[in-house]
Motif scaffolding. Structure first.
Motif, mmCIF file in Angstrom:
data_model
loop_
_atom_site.group_PDB
_atom_site.id
_atom_site.type_symbol
_atom_site.label_atom_id
_atom_site.label_comp_id
_atom_site.label_asym_id
_atom_site.label_seq_id
_atom_site.Cartn_x
_atom_site.Cartn_y
_atom_site.Cartn_z
ATOM 1 N N CYS A 1 0.804 -1.225 0.000
ATOM 2 C CA CYS A 1 0.000 0.000 0.000
ATOM 3 C C CYS A 1 0.839 1.278 0.000
ATOM 4 C CB CYS A 1 -0.960 0.006 1.192
ATOM 5 S SG CYS A 1 -0.136 0.259 2.766
ATOM 6 N N MET B 1 2.478 2.603 2.434
ATOM 7 C CA MET B 1 2.547 3.290 3.729
ATOM 8 C C MET B 1 3.948 3.144 4.322
ATOM 9 S SD MET B 1 0.669 4.288 6.818
ATOM 10 C CE MET B 1 -0.964 4.179 6.279
ATOM 11 N N ASN C 1 -0.106 9.161 11.890
ATOM 12 C CA ASN C 1 -1.579 9.104 11.993
ATOM 13 C C ASN C 1 -2.106 7.861 12.712
ATOM 14 O OD1 ASN C 1 -1.550 7.094 10.096
ATOM 15 N ND2 ASN C 1 -2.340 8.332 8.421
ATOM 16 N N LYS D 1 -2.466 4.868 12.072
ATOM 17 C CA LYS D 1 -3.224 3.838 11.370
ATOM 18 C C LYS D 1 -2.337 3.197 10.326
ATOM 19 C CE LYS D 1 -7.530 6.322 11.547
ATOM 20 N NZ LYS D 1 -8.314 7.251 10.721
ATOM 21 N N VAL D 2 -2.466 1.894 10.138
ATOM 22 C CA VAL D 2 -1.735 1.244 9.059
ATOM 23 C C VAL D 2 -2.595 1.273 7.798
ATOM 24 C CG1 VAL D 2 -0.457 -0.283 10.612
ATOM 25 C CG2 VAL D 2 -2.580 -1.080 9.568
ATOM 26 N N GLY D 3 -1.946 1.049 6.642
ATOM 27 C CA GLY D 3 -2.659 1.173 5.376
ATOM 28 C C GLY D 3 -3.294 -0.107 4.872
ATOM 29 N N CYS D 4 -2.790 -1.240 5.322
ATOM 30 C CA CYS D 4 -3.368 -2.508 4.873
ATOM 31 C C CYS D 4 -2.905 -3.629 5.796
ATOM 32 C CB CYS D 4 -2.969 -2.817 3.424
ATOM 33 S SG CYS D 4 -1.230 -3.243 3.220
ATOM 34 N N ALA D 5 -3.441 -4.820 5.573
ATOM 35 C CA ALA D 5 -3.104 -5.957 6.427
ATOM 36 C C ALA D 5 -1.614 -6.279 6.349
ATOM 37 C CB ALA D 5 -3.936 -7.174 6.016
ATOM 38 N N PHE E 1 -6.709 -0.668 3.441
ATOM 39 C CA PHE E 1 -7.693 -0.158 4.385
ATOM 40 C C PHE E 1 -8.229 1.200 3.903
ATOM 41 C CE2 PHE E 1 -5.424 -2.633 8.024
ATOM 42 C CZ PHE E 1 -5.949 -3.813 7.523
ATOM 43 N N ASN F 1 -8.181 4.183 4.812
ATOM 44 C CA ASN F 1 -7.314 5.373 4.798
ATOM 45 C C ASN F 1 -6.322 5.352 3.633
ATOM 46 O OD1 ASN F 1 -4.448 4.532 5.865
ATOM 47 N ND2 ASN F 1 -5.877 3.504 7.243
ATOM 48 N N ARG F 2 -6.185 4.234 2.942
ATOM 49 C CA ARG F 2 -5.269 4.130 1.803
ATOM 50 C C ARG F 2 -5.995 3.661 0.547
ATOM 51 N NH1 ARG F 2 -0.404 6.553 2.773
ATOM 52 N NH2 ARG F 2 1.162 5.312 1.743
ATOM 53 N N GLU G 1 -13.496 3.616 9.407
ATOM 54 C CA GLU G 1 -12.038 3.491 9.585
ATOM 55 C C GLU G 1 -11.562 2.120 9.098
ATOM 56 O OE1 GLU G 1 -10.229 4.913 13.373
ATOM 57 O OE2 GLU G 1 -9.474 2.860 13.479
#
Lengths: 165, 349
Positions: A73, A75, A83, A85-89, B32, B34-35, B113
């Motif tokens: 992703c 990130m 922020n 939060k992570v961008g993906c699994a 997710f 946010n991306r 989220e």
């Protein structure tokens, strides 16, 4: 510049390590940086302890430029820290040892004990079974017990069929 | 169809208003929210909708689907005021959708989220039931979708604070006696040790109104869903017990003052022509506890459905009830009208 560890790949990670008021710059390639975190902290301070200390207070040694990037992703670990939060699994795999101390501090644990998706559970069970069969097969072959090996081979065949269903 | 908050439930003398659980889930094949780009967001919406529609159970008639970008801001805020959606979901810019059960007990937010947020509500102290319902929906999704799940970390979520079970369970409680006597402060400090936290009525960062608070689990990883709920329930039961002790002590020691406060509150609520939501909440809180303690008697022994009333006197809900835009003063006036029309009547009053 070549990596200081392997002397082969191009260095892409620059670390500024400040310990006991001494600043040392280390240049590593991405592979060595990931694999050999230990060399930077061979005075007994593990990388994990180091990072969790860093997040707790600013008096700890400062580390710069370790910006891991998730290949799926895009990130970076820096993005995550800003922020939360992570961008993906996949990020959890990429940031693994870096994110663990944070998770541990937030949750007090690193091990899920609750509900599991039953579909996935079946998959994991099949995998475990397969691994057991395969190691048994190796043992049988080592003992030259070909009769037993043939039985296990059949079991593996059946299991593979089951997995495809 | 009756809404969940209109049904009878065990409220422990009115202290527990409602129970709520939320499960956070993500799909493994998509980044997710946010991306995520709009295309990915639309895929997730389609996939989750199909998952509900293709289950063996006949759920389609039980749910309605709301495309969030097709409805206006006031309707979104009104849903937030009724706790159907989260404050964060109101602000989502990308394609997002809501799957809502007709009784409003189950609401599923897609692309909040996390890809999927399953929320289940029940009246009174009913967390187990709420969890069962949410689990059921979760199982249906899981049959059709591939969740992001890690053997060690459990369900993977955008924020590490939701990892593991992805479960946030909460009780909405009404504790005026503990709040007035300042004892709530001690309790709040103590419950942190149990991995719990207390928030205002609209969740994180919101203010408590009318002595209504939400108590919920902070930790989501390392405990099973049932351990989380048991822990939350046993701590909440302690709080209930303390609240009831203090209520009866107040009643015994200061009955006249208490009666006076309750009747005054009723007087204002039943006669005011303009009222702010903060004042209304405070007075409704007095009246609710007054009815529960038998200080003031209403026709048919009717108490206040505080959950419903609380939502209906919020700004966006008032605009929907009166079907027009209302400025601040008009809202205060509409709120006073609505409350006068919906107060329980007093015996001999």
């Amino acid at each position: 510049m070549k990596c200081e560890k392997c002397q082969q790949r191009e260095a892409s990670v620059y670390l500024n390590q400040t310990l006991n008021n001494e600043t040392k710059e280390v240049h590593l390639c991405e592979v060595c940086a990931k694999e050999n975190e230990g060399i930077l902290f061979n005075d007994g301070l593990s990388f994990q302890q180091f990072l969790s200390g860093l997040l707790k207070n600013n008096k700890s040694p400062q580390i710069k430029s370790v910006d891991l990037t998730c290949s799926k992703c895009g990130m970076t670990f820096g993005d995550f820290k800003s922020n939360s939060k992570v961008g993906c699994a996949h990020c959890y795999k990429v940031f693994d040892t870096h994110i663990q101390p944070i998770v541990k501090r937030l949750q007090g644990s690193l091990y899920h004990t609750g509900k599991r998706p039953s579909k996935l559970n079946q998959k994991i069970q099949l995998q475990n079974k397969m691994e057991t069969y395969e190691s048994n097969l190796k043992i049988a072959l080592m003992k030259e017990d070909y009769e037993q090996a043939a039985v296990i081979r059949d079991l593996i065949k059946d299991l593979k069929k089951e997995a495809e269903l | 169809m009756k809404k969940w908050y209109d049904l009878e439930s065990e409220t422990y003398h009115g202290v527990v208003i409602s129970s709520r659980v939320r499960l956070a889930r993500n799909l493994v094949d998509y980044t997710f929210p946010n991306r995520m780009d709009d295309e990915g967001a639309n895929h997730v919406i389609d996939k989750t909708r199909k998952a509900i529609e293709t289950t063996k159970e006949t759920l389609t008639s039980f749910f309605e689907y709301v495309a969030m970008n097709r409805i206006n801001q006031v309707d979104k805020i009104a849903m937030m005021e009724k706790h159907i959606i989260s404050p964060q979901f109101v602000k989502v810019k990308m394609p997002a959708s809501l799957i809502l059960s007709k009784d409003e007990a189950i609401s599923i937010m897609i692309n909040e989220e996390d890809h999927i947020r399953i929320q289940s509500m029940a009246g009174g102290m009913n967390l187990e039931k709420a969890l069962e319902e949410a689990n059921h929906i979760d199982d249906l999704f899981e049959e059709a979708l591939d969740y992001a799940f890690d053997d060690k970390l459990g369900y993977l979520t955008a924020c590490p604070t939701n990892l593991g079970t992805g479960l946030r369970a909460s009780y909405m409680i009404h504790v005026p006696a503990l709040e007035t006597t300042g004892q709530l402060q001690f309790i709040l400090e103590a419950i942190g040790k149990f991995g719990l936290t207390v928030r205002g009525i609209y969740g994180e960062g919101t203010e408590a109104q009318g002595s209504v608070f939400q108590i919920s689990n902070q930790v989501t990883l390392g405990q099973t869903e049932y351990e989380i709920i048991d822990n939350l329930t046993s701590v909440t039961k302690q709080i209930i017990e303390q609240e009831l002790i203090v209520r009866h002590k107040l009643l015994k020691d200061k009955r006249k003052f208490f009666e006076d406060a309750v009747y005054r509150s009723y007087g204002i609520l039943s006669h005011a022509r303009m009222i702010t939501s903060k004042e209304a909440m405070r007075l409704l809180s007095d009246l609710k506890v007054g009815i529960e303690l038998g200080v003031i008697e209403t026709v048919d022994n009717k108490s206040i459905n505080i959950y419903n009333l609380m939502a209906k006197i919020q700004p966006a809900n008032l605009q929907i009830i009166y079907n027009k835009d209302l400025d601040l003063n008009e809202r205060d006036s509409a709120r006073a009208d609505y409350i006068r029309d919906h107060l329980p009547r007093l015996i001999g009053g």
